[in-house]
Motif scaffolding. Structure first.
Motif, PDB file in Angstrom:
ATOM      1  N   ALA A 174      35.972  74.750 140.204  1.00  0.00           N
ATOM      2  CA  ALA A 174      36.178  76.025 140.924  1.00  0.00           C
ATOM      3  C   ALA A 174      36.011  75.571 142.380  1.00  0.00           C
ATOM      4  CB  ALA A 174      35.516  77.046 140.847  1.00  0.00           C
ATOM      5  N   LEU A 175      34.881  74.830 142.821  1.00  0.00           N
ATOM      6  CA  LEU A 175      34.549  74.516 144.220  1.00  0.00           C
ATOM      7  C   LEU A 175      35.439  73.744 144.690  1.00  0.00           C
ATOM      8  CD1 LEU A 175      30.651  74.593 143.802  1.00  0.00           C
ATOM      9  CD2 LEU A 175      32.221  76.258 145.022  1.00  0.00           C
ATOM     10  N   THR A 176      35.951  72.362 143.936  1.00  0.00           N
ATOM     11  CA  THR A 176      36.525  71.337 144.456  1.00  0.00           C
ATOM     12  C   THR A 176      37.877  71.503 144.385  1.00  0.00           C
ATOM     13  OG1 THR A 176      36.121  70.221 142.498  1.00  0.00           O
ATOM     14  CG2 THR A 176      34.527  69.821 144.260  1.00  0.00           C
ATOM     15  N   GLY A 189      42.213  68.879 144.158  1.00  0.00           N
ATOM     16  CA  GLY A 189      43.565  68.971 143.173  1.00  0.00           C
ATOM     17  C   GLY A 189      43.154  68.394 141.968  1.00  0.00           C
ATOM     18  N   TYR A 190      44.165  67.682 141.312  1.00  0.00           N
ATOM     19  CA  TYR A 190      43.746  67.225 139.941  1.00  0.00           C
ATOM     20  C   TYR A 190      42.545  66.393 139.692  1.00  0.00           C
ATOM     21  CZ  TYR A 190      48.309  68.888 138.663  1.00  0.00           C
ATOM     22  OH  TYR A 190      49.468  69.441 138.455  1.00  0.00           O
ATOM     23  N   VAL A 191      42.056  65.781 140.930  1.00  0.00           N
ATOM     24  CA  VAL A 191      40.874  64.812 140.907  1.00  0.00           C
ATOM     25  C   VAL A 191      39.756  65.719 140.309  1.00  0.00           C
ATOM     26  CG1 VAL A 191      39.369  63.321 142.150  1.00  0.00           C
ATOM     27  CG2 VAL A 191      41.840  63.276 142.609  1.00  0.00           C
ATOM     28  N   SER A 192      39.650  67.064 140.776  1.00  0.00           N
ATOM     29  CA  SER A 192      38.368  67.863 140.473  1.00  0.00           C
ATOM     30  C   SER A 192      38.194  67.823 138.978  1.00  0.00           C
ATOM     31  CB  SER A 192      38.760  69.300 140.988  1.00  0.00           C
ATOM     32  OG  SER A 192      39.607  70.004 140.136  1.00  0.00           O
ATOM     33  N   PHE A 193      39.248  67.580 137.992  1.00  0.00           N
ATOM     34  CA  PHE A 193      39.207  67.756 136.666  1.00  0.00           C
ATOM     35  C   PHE A 193      38.278  66.512 136.519  1.00  0.00           C
ATOM     36  CE2 PHE A 193      43.138  69.918 137.066  1.00  0.00           C
ATOM     37  CZ  PHE A 193      42.846  71.334 137.013  1.00  0.00           C
ATOM     38  N   GLY A 194      38.705  65.409 137.003  1.00  0.00           N
ATOM     39  CA  GLY A 194      38.077  63.980 136.783  1.00  0.00           C
ATOM     40  C   GLY A 194      36.589  64.048 136.901  1.00  0.00           C
ATOM     41  N   LEU A 195      36.401  64.701 138.194  1.00  0.00           N
ATOM     42  CA  LEU A 195      35.189  64.912 138.881  1.00  0.00           C
ATOM     43  C   LEU A 195      34.074  65.628 137.733  1.00  0.00           C
ATOM     44  CD1 LEU A 195      33.181  64.197 141.306  1.00  0.00           C
ATOM     45  CD2 LEU A 195      33.774  66.645 142.185  1.00  0.00           C
ATOM     46  N   ALA A 196      34.703  66.755 137.272  1.00  0.00           N
ATOM     47  CA  ALA A 196      33.949  67.569 136.339  1.00  0.00           C
ATOM     48  C   ALA A 196      33.551  66.849 135.100  1.00  0.00           C
ATOM     49  CB  ALA A 196      34.559  68.979 136.159  1.00  0.00           C
ATOM     50  N   VAL A 197      34.416  66.230 134.542  1.00  0.00           N
ATOM     51  CA  VAL A 197      34.522  65.353 133.214  1.00  0.00           C
ATOM     52  C   VAL A 197      33.379  64.278 133.663  1.00  0.00           C
ATOM     53  CG1 VAL A 197      35.600  63.949 131.415  1.00  0.00           C
ATOM     54  CG2 VAL A 197      36.690  66.103 132.264  1.00  0.00           C
ATOM     55  N   ALA A 245      47.059  79.218 144.695  1.00  0.00           N
ATOM     56  CA  ALA A 245      47.365  77.787 144.995  1.00  0.00           C
ATOM     57  C   ALA A 245      46.525  76.770 144.152  1.00  0.00           C
ATOM     58  CB  ALA A 245      46.978  77.714 146.583  1.00  0.00           C
ATOM     59  N   GLU A 246      45.437  77.293 143.904  1.00  0.00           N
ATOM     60  CA  GLU A 246      44.441  76.295 142.966  1.00  0.00           C
ATOM     61  C   GLU A 246      45.111  76.815 141.551  1.00  0.00           C
ATOM     62  OE1 GLU A 246      41.419  78.884 144.516  1.00  0.00           O
ATOM     63  OE2 GLU A 246      41.068  77.493 146.271  1.00  0.00           O
ATOM     64  N   ARG A 247      45.419  77.815 141.326  1.00  0.00           N
ATOM     65  CA  ARG A 247      45.831  77.947 139.951  1.00  0.00           C
ATOM     66  C   ARG A 247      47.064  77.148 139.500  1.00  0.00           C
ATOM     67  NH1 ARG A 247      45.538  84.516 138.669  1.00  0.00           N
ATOM     68  NH2 ARG A 247      43.519  84.509 139.656  1.00  0.00           N
ATOM     69  N   SER A 248      47.943  76.480 140.418  1.00  0.00           N
ATOM     70  CA  SER A 248      48.979  75.924 140.145  1.00  0.00           C
ATOM     71  C   SER A 248      48.475  74.422 139.699  1.00  0.00           C
ATOM     72  CB  SER A 248      49.896  75.579 141.521  1.00  0.00           C
ATOM     73  OG  SER A 248      49.119  74.636 142.448  1.00  0.00           O
ATOM     74  N   TYR A 249      47.469  74.108 139.877  1.00  0.00           N
ATOM     75  CA  TYR A 249      46.871  72.754 139.376  1.00  0.00           C
ATOM     76  C   TYR A 249      46.490  73.059 137.786  1.00  0.00           C
ATOM     77  CZ  TYR A 249      46.409  70.798 143.886  1.00  0.00           C
ATOM     78  OH  TYR A 249      46.416  70.539 145.196  1.00  0.00           O
ATOM     79  N   SER A 262      38.559  81.036 136.658  1.00  0.00           N
ATOM     80  CA  SER A 262      37.241  81.210 137.661  1.00  0.00           C
ATOM     81  C   SER A 262      36.248  80.120 137.174  1.00  0.00           C
ATOM     82  CB  SER A 262      36.887  82.599 137.642  1.00  0.00           C
ATOM     83  OG  SER A 262      36.126  82.647 136.216  1.00  0.00           O
ATOM     84  N   GLY A 263      35.241  79.989 137.955  1.00  0.00           N
ATOM     85  CA  GLY A 263      34.085  79.000 137.513  1.00  0.00           C
ATOM     86  C   GLY A 263      32.781  80.052 137.891  1.00  0.00           C
ATOM     87  N   SER A 264      31.759  79.804 136.955  1.00  0.00           N
ATOM     88  CA  SER A 264      30.717  80.643 137.013  1.00  0.00           C
ATOM     89  C   SER A 264      29.563  79.869 136.322  1.00  0.00           C
ATOM     90  CB  SER A 264      30.733  82.019 136.446  1.00  0.00           C
ATOM     91  OG  SER A 264      29.961  82.205 135.578  1.00  0.00           O
TER      92      SER A 264
END
Lengths: 313, 506, 321
Positions: free
Chosen positions: C86-88, C93-101, C151-155, C238-240
């Protein structure tokens, strides 16, 4: 007592010294009362958990029992939801509820041979679930003056709740040091097979210890309800974590056999003083959980006798 | 003697375990005030007998009698209540509790009023118990602050609390009580036991024959699950006892001596002044391809620890260990396996096999890498390999997917061997490889040992019986108190006698 | 081993093997008969979508339970992961998923190190790690829930969209199933895990690098938990820090109900799939039967204890602590 068991005391003293240097307010009477208020519930919970951990088991049902106790209490004493007003009888009923859950923990652990962390993980959520179902997602305001008085009324400057916690401590010390059960809890932790060879009924000791722990958690529930002035299903949140941190930081070993209720007092004070100090220094409370997590790891890592433990699961 | 009723007796006690007839109609008597020695090689049935006496096992047939009355023991605590006290070789005091608490553990009721334990009275009583064994120990001291010798005395004091409720007829089992003690401490223990004969009877189990002769009034000798002799100590000496324990003369055929081929020139493993703490020191030997090197020695001789070092469990702290000329230190079993060592442990069901995995998975466990392609295990290849070993070693199993748990001991041992042969181990460490096996299964293990050495594998062997060690080995090392005291060849037809070796062992 | 006791053992094993699947079929039938709507394709697809996150969490912890350990940090990891996304996501963009994992894998590595090298029992090491992660999530999110914009949901269409009428989240779940199954059943890691869980001393003596396998299992567990958090962030937009707070118990219950023994050694990803579906069907069934939503924890807690009692192999644990 050995030198190692004094380490937590030294940590506590250092902590107090550092905080009072940074903020002299720390030593004020008002702050002492504040510390005692935030210590009373962790102390009662930690006392209960100490018996279980000395036995070499673990009890994750702290929040479940506490929540259930607080909610049941709030619905039986004079309250804003129904017409009940059972006063002291309600308190007795709540203690019985705590004993009951603890008894069931022990029974499942001993008879069904389900490891304690799984058993109590289950009863943790069952307890919170029942509390939730009783309330239907609401909160019940407590109007009973005696219960409210535990948090508000004072004796020698300290709230009655603090004195209740100290009474619990006294009772726990007697159980630990002057009853067969107390000694047999140590024997189980020191070596369950040897204890059984000496004719100790392992099953009975385990069930009794879980039951006693349940009673202490129920007292914690009463104090929590008194402090908040209501019973709700979130009242237990985060308490398990503080409890285990306190017991472990006090020097009671997770592998069993070592530790004491008094060490848990020191552990509770370390945790409470640290968070009190962090508040005085303006650190947000959200950081405190993380700090506690690191404290658990550090304390356990320092206290475990690795030579004795071949397989860690 | 016949007129007197024995304090404790076993009458025709029989006990079987799957594949093993552990006790064959064993009868023994212990008279009041007597110290009875019990000796025999490992596997002779001593420990089964002790476990029956202490209530851990129940006999399949026969009777236990206390003062002439038939008795049954439900469990150890029950045996204790009925007058059987125990002093074990492993420490059985709870080290996290005080001496006094240990002495009265489980029996605190007598000091308890209204649920409160009167510690003053308990410790005073403990002090009286300690006085009986004449040991100067503070009953309020924690058990882990005591020396091993003092703990042994405390155990004796604890066993003597039986006097309070078992009356005149009680027996204290001394199970290898001297193995952790120094000579001076042993003298004190023996002196106390002799002094206590007026109060109790004793059964004394030890590997050290001289000690048994010294302390016991009468000695029972066990062999293959039966009592083969009952003699007064005055009539016996160590040679005679040893003869009785071992019994038969060497049978060359039994150990496949005709198949013993000379070993090869090349050294696969050698040690130079290898030492580990108090366990062993200055151990120097060479192991050749195709050789079986037997290590003889009693408990405490250091051979067990030496074996563990070679298996990667207890790295040495000084000296040299070379494998194929390379100096190495085996810090983990994984390292030992990489260097071509294979450990066949004595605890077959714990360290040898993953009992809850199938036969196939156990056979391939140490060699999965060779048939993993692109990170995936080739399961067809795995099946083929496992079936190959099952056939070659004639492992009796319903299928290769059967859990090892369901195999007999002999077939389990073959699975362990198959695992190491599949992993192309070049040095096998056979740690009591025939323990708990019946005769047929033992012979199959001997056949296998001969077969693999003919192909050039080297073997280090420790065994329960001296007979087996001598029969199988090309050369022998004898260890005592952590050092090699004797080396000898054991070529077929020129095998040393057991008596020759015993002298170097004790 | 006497013959009749090994026969008995075989029967119990067979029962343990098929009981979960039979339970699932019976549950589906019962709920289907009472509420025929339940058996309509759209409801079943909904059920599968709702199960995906639970299944992914349960899959991760299966690897740890196979070894005989436990991971009590997975709900905090998943929540923290949702916060990271949610923050990044706006910047990365897609990199945020990689960051989270990636954060998840790192956290799992640290739990594994604490457990293996410092010899801290896994339930304590992961409980503590859970606290650290929760704290991190609280601090990072400033203790609030972060809602994602359009915009963020499009990812996140890879989570929220669908292909050929099948929601993408189901496809992601299936990919996880395949990857995890291969890992567990066809690699050395999977085999070594089973061996360690079933008999650690023998695995160690056979040259298995026990510590390394364990650390890898905790990395998988936390990594999958982080993936679950990413998906949850997509589904809920969302993120929480408390997004997955209620997921710990159902996840562990799913593994155990599927028949994986908490004593280790016995289990599979398929069983975890069956277990996850059972939990989902029970949950939906309770909604249909209008069981108080707050009472669900009672059911899950009881199911957990019962399932452990049924699946546990008592012969492997002489002393139950």
């Amino acid at each position: 007592m050995r030198i190692a068991s004094w380490a937590p005391v030294i940590v506590l003293l250092l902590l107090c010294a550092i905080i009072s240097v940074i903020n002299p307010n720390f030593l004020s009477f008002g702050n002492m009362v504040r510390i005692s208020q935030s210590a009373m519930i962790p102390l009662v919970l930690g006392i209960g958990a100490t018996f279980i951990i000395i036995m070499g088991s673990i009890d994750l049902s702290v929040e479940g029992v506490l929540t259930l106790a607080a909610v049941v209490l709030s619905m039986l004493v004079l309250n804003g939801e129904n017409a009940n007003d059972y006063g002291l009888f309600a308190v007795a009923a709540v203690l019985i509820v705590g004993a009951g859950v603890g008894f069931i923990n022990g029974l499942i652990n001993v008879r069904l041979k389900v490891p304690s962390f799984m058993t109590t993980l289950g009863t943790w959520f069952i307890g919170v679930g029942i509390a939730n179902a009783l309330l239907g997602g609401m909160a019940t305001r407590i109007n009973d003056p005696w219960i409210r008085g535990l948090a508000i009324e004072r004796f020698w400057g300290f709230p009655w709740g603090v004195w209740v916690a100290l009474l619990c401590l006294l009772i726990a010390l007697i159980i630990q040091n002057y009853t067969r059960l107390g000694r047999h809890v140590y024997a189980l932790g020191g070596g369950e097979e040897l204890a059984a060879l000496s004719g100790i009924s392992v099953a009975r000791v385990r069930i009794a210890a879980f039951t006693i722990a349940g009673v202490f958690y129920a007292v914690g529930g009463i104090l929590a309800a008194a402090q908040l002035g209501l019973g709700n299903a979130q009242i237990g949140n985060g308490r398990l974590f503080t409890t285990i941190t306190a017991v472990v930081v006090g020097g009671t070993s997770l592998s069993g056999g070592q530790g004491s209720v008094l060490q848990t007092v020191v552990g509770v004070l370390i945790v409470v003083v640290l968070s009190n100090g962090m508040v005085l220094m303006g650190v947000p409370p959200s950081v405190q959980i993380g700090v506690q997590g690191l404290m658990i790891i550090a304390a356990v890592a320092l206290s475990i006798n690795r030579k004795l433990m071949k397989i860690i699961k | 003697m016949t007129a007197e009723i024995p304090t404790l007796s076993l009458v025709d006690v029989d006990k079987r375990f799957p594949g093993v007839h552990a006790l064959k109609r064993v009868s023994i008597n212990i008279m009041r005030g007597e110290v009875v020695g019990l000796i025999g090689e490992n596997g002779a049935g001593k420990s089964t007998l002790m476990k029956i006496l202490s209530g851990v096992y129940q006999p399949d047939a026969g009777e236990i009698r206390i003062a002439g009355q038939a008795a049954t023991f439900d469990d150890a605590a029950d045996a204790n209540r009925k007058g059987i006290g125990m002093v074990f070789q492993e420490q059985s005091l709870l080290t996290n509790m005080t001496v006094g608490e240990n002495i009265y553990l489980g029996n605190e009721a007598q000091f308890t009023r209204f649920g409160i334990v009167d510690w003053g009275r308990l410790y005073a009583a403990a002090e009286r118990q300690l006085a009986k064994v004449q040991v100067d120990v503070d009953p309020r001291a924690r058990a882990d602050t005591l020396s091993f010798a003092s703990r042994q005395m405390v155990e004796l004091a604890k066993a003597l609390t039986l006097e309070e409720h078992a009356g005149d007829h009680f027996v204290i089992l001394l199970d290898e009580p001297t193995s952790v003690l120094e000579r001076a401490e042993i003298d004190i223990l023996f002196e106390r036991v002799r002094a206590l004969k007026s109060r109790a009877s004793f059964i004394f189990v030890s590997h050290r024959l001289d000690e048994v002769l010294e302390l016991a009034d009468r000695i029972y000798v066990m062999k293959d699950g039966a009592v083969v002799a009952d003699l007064n100590s005055s009539e016996a000496d160590t040679t005679k006892l040893h003869h009785l324990m071992v019994g038969r003369s060497l049978q060359a055929e039994y150990y496949r001596e005709p198949l013993q081929r000379p070993y090869r020139e090349n050294v696969v493993l050698e040690t130079e002044n290898l030492s580990l703490g108090h366990a062993y020191k200055n151990v120097t030997f060479q192991l050749h391809a195709g050789e079986i090197l037997g290590i003889a020695g009693v408990i405490g001789s250091g051979r067990e620890e030496l074996t563990r070092t070679l298996a990667g469990f207890a790295p040495h702290d000084s000296g040299l260990l070379r494998i194929d000329g390379q100096s190495v230190r085996l810090t983990t079993p994984a390292k030992a396996v990489d260097l071509g060592l294979g450990y066949v442990p004595r605890e077959r069901r714990v360290e040898g096999l993953v009992l809850f995995l199938p036969v196939a998975a156990n056979i391939t466990l140490a060699d999965l890498a060779t048939f993993t392609r692109n990170g995936l295990i080739n399961s067809r290849e795995e099946r083929r390999i496992a079936e190959g070993w099952v056939e070659r070693l004639r492992i009796k199993t319903p299928t290769i997917n059967t859990l090892c748990l369901n195999l007999s001991g002999g077939n389990q041992q073959k699975v362990v061997l198959a695992k190491w042969l599949q992993a192309k181990a070049r040095i096998l460490i056979l740690d009591h490889p025939t323990r708990g096996l019946d005769v047929g299964a033992k012979e199959e293990v001997y056949d296998l040992a001969r077969a693999v050495t003919s192909e050039g594998l080297a073997v280090i062997l420790t065994s329960d019986t001296l007979e087996e060690t001598i029969g199988l080995s090309h050369r022998l090392l004898v260890m005592r108190d952590g050092e090699i005291t004797h080396r000898t060849d054991a070529a077929p037809g020129h095998k040393p006698s057991q008596i020759d070796l015993i002298g170097h062992m004790v | 081993m006497p013959m009749n006791s090994s026969l008995k053992r075989l029967n119990i094993d067979r029962l343990r093997h098929w009981l979960p699947l039979a339970t699932l079929i019976i549950l589906v039938t019962v709920v289907g008969v009472m509420e025929p709507v339940f058996l309509q394709p759209s409801t079943l697809l909904q059920l599968a979508s709702d199960t995906a996150v639970l299944f992914i969490l349960a899959t991760g912890v299966t690897f740890v339970i196979m070894l005989g350990g436990i991971d009590l940090s997975l709900q905090s990891m998943a929540s923290f992961s949702s916060v990271i996304v949610a923050l990044t996501i706006a910047q990365l963009g897609y990199v945020s998923f990689g960051l989270a994992v990636g954060t998840g894998i790192l956290a799992g590595f640290l739990s594994g190190i604490a457990h293996v090298k410092l010899k801290i029992p896994s339930f304590i090491a992961t409980l503590a790690m859970g606290g650290v992660l929760f704290s991190a999530a609280l601090v990072a999110s400033k203790e609030r829930s972060i809602t994602l914009g359009d915009a963020e949901r499009s990812y996140q269409t890879w989570v929220t969209g669908s292909h050929f009428g099948i929601p993408n989240v189901i496809i992601v779940g299936l990919i996880v199933l395949i990857v995890a199954h291969v890992l567990q059943a066809h690699t050395r890691f999977g085999r070594y895990s089973a061996a360690i869980g079933a008999g650690e001393p023998a695995a160690y003596a056979s040259g298995v690098k026990v510590d390394r396998q364990k650390i890898f299992a905790y990395m998988l567990s936390a990594g999958f938990a982080a993936l679950a958090g990413v998906i949850l962030a997509g589904r809920l937009s969302s993120g929480s820090p408390t997004l997955a707070a209620e997921m710990l118990l159902p996840s562990i219950a799913a593994v155990v109900v599927g028949g994986t023994a908490i004593t280790g050694g016995v289990g599979s990803i398929w069983r975890t799939l069956v277990g996850s579906l059972i939990i989902s069907v029970v949950r939906i069934g309770m909604t249909f039967l209008s069981v108080n939503i707050f009472a669900q924890n009672i059911v899950f807690g009881s199911v957990l204890v019962l399932a452990v009692a049924v699946t546990i192999d008592r012969s492997k644990i002489p002393i139950v602590k």
